[in-house]
Design a protein around this motif. Structure first.
Motif, PDB file in Angstrom:
ATOM      1  N   ASP A  83       0.815  -1.214   0.000  1.00 23.47           N
ATOM      2  CA  ASP A  83       0.000   0.000   0.000  1.00 23.47           C
ATOM      3  C   ASP A  83       0.852   1.269   0.000  1.00 23.47           C
ATOM      4  O   ASP A  83       0.398   2.323  -0.446  1.00 23.47           O
ATOM      5  N   HIS A  84       2.089   1.158   0.509  1.00 24.44           N
ATOM      6  CA  HIS A  84       2.984   2.319   0.462  1.00 24.44           C
ATOM      7  C   HIS A  84       3.273   2.728  -0.982  1.00 24.44           C
ATOM      8  O   HIS A  84       3.494   3.898  -1.262  1.00 24.44           O
ATOM      9  N   LEU A  85       3.285   1.769  -1.888  1.00 21.80           N
ATOM     10  CA  LEU A  85       3.496   2.074  -3.309  1.00 21.80           C
ATOM     11  C   LEU A  85       2.193   2.509  -3.981  1.00 21.80           C
ATOM     12  O   LEU A  85       2.162   3.450  -4.765  1.00 21.80           O
ATOM     13  N   ARG A  86       1.126   1.798  -3.641  1.00 17.45           N
ATOM     14  CA  ARG A  86      -0.165   2.080  -4.265  1.00 17.45           C
ATOM     15  C   ARG A  86      -0.621   3.510  -3.962  1.00 17.45           C
ATOM     16  O   ARG A  86      -1.293   4.143  -4.773  1.00 17.45           O
ATOM     17  N   ALA A  87      -0.239   4.036  -2.787  1.00 16.55           N
ATOM     18  CA  ALA A  87      -0.715   5.360  -2.374  1.00 16.55           C
ATOM     19  C   ALA A  87      -0.006   6.506  -3.094  1.00 16.55           C
ATOM     20  O   ALA A  87      -0.432   7.646  -3.009  1.00 16.55           O
TER      21      ALA A  87
END
Lengths: 334, 334
Positions: free
Chosen positions: A256-260
């Motif tokens: 999720d750190h990348l998706r955000a």
């Protein structure tokens, strides 16, 4: 457990039917899926604590036992790994488990003449004798709240806390699109039953081992941005897994750190596996970038917005092949 | 704005009194604090949109303008930086602002014969003519929901979305200890008014510039664990600020990555400043490790669990001095 037969039970059983079966049984086993999450544990223990107040003998089984992260939940000591020598139960209850095979050992070892199946996954094939599937519920815990309330089953602060854990974790703390007005109403009811929102939320969301912060540091150190900012990826090598003693559960949610990241359409997480393969997890923010389609080309599968594959090759090789394939799709669509 | 006089207004004005003043005025200015957050913007725009439906001329002022992060909120285009040449207003409304000086230019430039002051900060000195301070409300947006509902002021999906932003951000998405049963009930009402929880939450919590992920990578790269795991710290050098073009708002909440580590009692964030100083931010998880006390020794201040100081010296020097001081306190108490 008896085999499922979808055609026999297209409609849900009623709450009175389910409550009646629960009240009629004495020895009850409550099971849920492998790789359990907050909805699995919270649902299992909420129902177990409620039934124990009715004087039932309740076994709570999960193949993986209680994960460290959830060690704080009330009644956690009731949760055990399945045992082969347990006497047959009067009734089995499967919670939050979309397929019987996902019950793992708990499904194989629990013997009961009658099964209840309560779940919110739309793909649940309706195994069991009394079945209640509500795909509009964001969590199995929400269905259990409705069951307990409407059937006047025992409720207290500990049961409420388990239901809160179930609902909060499966809605990403009341954030995911599945969160409804009813979910908030139930949140209010659970707080009135005695849930300490601040304490529970801190334990759920603001507490992790140092190892996880170190893991995030390593992952961000390998972060790559590709395809004009449309694709973000990071990688976890076996060397790092060994050095930090990473557990499987540590990886949860890190993608999720990348998706955000703004502009990123596809996020990718590469994990080197011991058998000369790489596990690839993908998240897409756009229906036009179908990551299930991409993963299928590499022998994997999943949904349009969340998919994965296990691919033979070194970390570097697999990264190049997969990022090339994603970039082609993303560039085609942009 | 007129000077405050706490003794004259120890009790809150009533909602009917406040609504009556709003209905009686035609030209209304709504202001909030500098370094605005979701509760400031959401409260300002919710009230502005409601009053515009009553045919009022409403100015919405904030010294900092609308931050990029909140550019999606409905009515955001109504928010402007204060102007010196605006004609006097009939009525001013200060929202979510614990002290008049925190209104910055908006407080200095807005002229009105009468002021309403609505806030949830317990330290609010009750400036203004009609004052409503409720320290039990987790957000000023929650007070505004009660005002709008009970006084039958206009409500629609856009107003509801602003109130949701206000309440969600000030409760950390329904997680902080200030979250009450009433907060959840209001969440339910706002969803019924048309708030798209999934969309709004994604914009609020799952969206940030690449710069922020790069910043987190750099910070974790400097992570230090001291005092037997009781203290965690990281540092931001000017070189990194310049290289990544870090904005002040990027730093918000990053210290929570340290605070969340199990075993850590005190988390510390060091930021090198241009004037040969270092800004130190501290968070404590224990009343016995009073970071306000530690920061006071370095000329700073704050609360027991959250404090800060600006200390002259190089990054390395200040780190050593401060970590030594914290370790002494933590080791004394453990």
């Amino acid at each position: 457990m008896s085999k499922s037969n979808a055609s026999e039970s297209a409609a849900n059983s009623t709450f009175p039917e389910i409550a009646s079966a629960l009240r009629a049984a004495q020895r009850i086993v409550i099971v849920s899926h492998v790789r359990p999450d907050g909805d699995a544990f919270g649902s299992q223990l909420a129902l177990a604590l409620s039934l124990r107040q009715l004087g039932k003998d309740v076994a709570v089984w999960n193949e993986d036992g209680l994960l460290d992260k959830y060690s704080f939940i009330p009644g956690g000591e009731l949760l055990h790994v399945p045992t082969a020598d347990a006497a047959p139960f009067d009734l089995g209850v499967a919670l939050d488990t979309a397929g019987q095979n996902r019950l793992g050992l708990a499904g194989e070892l629990a013997r009961a003449p009658k099964w209840i199946n309560i779940d919110h996954h739309p793909t649940n094939p309706r195994y069991g004798d009394l079945v209640f599937i509500d795909p509009t519920a964001p969590a199995t815990g929400q269905i259990l709240f409705e069951l307990i309330s409407s059937e006047d089953l025992p409720m207290d602060a500990k049961i409420a806390e388990n239901l809160f854990v179930a609902i909060s974790t499966d809605t990403g703390s009341f954030q995911y699109p599945n969160t409804t007005a009813r979910t908030f109403e139930i949140g209010a009811e659970l707080v009135k039953c005695g849930v300490d929102v601040g304490r529970v939320s801190q334990l759920l969301y603001e507490s992790y081992p140092l190892r996880r912060a170190e893991l995030l540091r390593e992952l961000l150190g390998t972060m790559r941005i590709e395809a004009n900012g449309n694709v973000a990826a990071f990688s976890l090598s076996l060397a790092v897994v060994e050095r930090l003693r990473v557990k499987a559960e540590d990886n949860e949610g890190l993608i999720d750190h990348l998706r955000a990241i703004e502009g990123v359409v596809v996020a990718v997480f590469f994990e080197e596996l011991i058998e000369g393969k790489v596990r690839v997890s993908m998240r897409s923010k756009s229906e036009t970038a179908d990551v299930s389609d991409i993963c299928q080309r590499f022998g994997g599968g999943g949904h349009k917005l969340a998919a994965g594959a296990r691919i033979r090759g070194s970390l570097a090789e697999v990264e190049e092949r997969v990022l090339k394939a994603i970039s082609d799709v993303v560039n085609c669509n942009s």
